[in-house]
Design a protein around this motif. Structure first.
Motif: not given
Length: 53
Positions: A26-46
């Motif tokens: 079955i095709m799945k998406n890690a974001v929809d499955e809760g295996e990946a979370v939304a992120v942003i990159q800070n000014k230090n590159g983290d």
């Protein structure tokens, strides 16, 4: 552009790059499955998780 980090590996990709085929074929998406979370990159590159209110 929105980015998501795999909570197990630390890999960062866009939503469309997180599709995979599960062991049961079955095709799945890690974001929809809760295996990946939304992120942003800070000014230090983290990458840091986006905090939802």
């Amino acid at each position: 552009m929105d980015y998501y980090m795999n909570i197990y590996t630390g890999d960062v990709r866009t939503y469309d790059e997180w599709y995979y085929c599960s062991t049961d074929g079955i095709m799945k998406n890690a974001v929809d499955e809760g295996e990946a979370v939304a992120v942003i990159q800070n000014k230090n590159g983290d990458w840091i998780e986006v905090q939802h209110e």
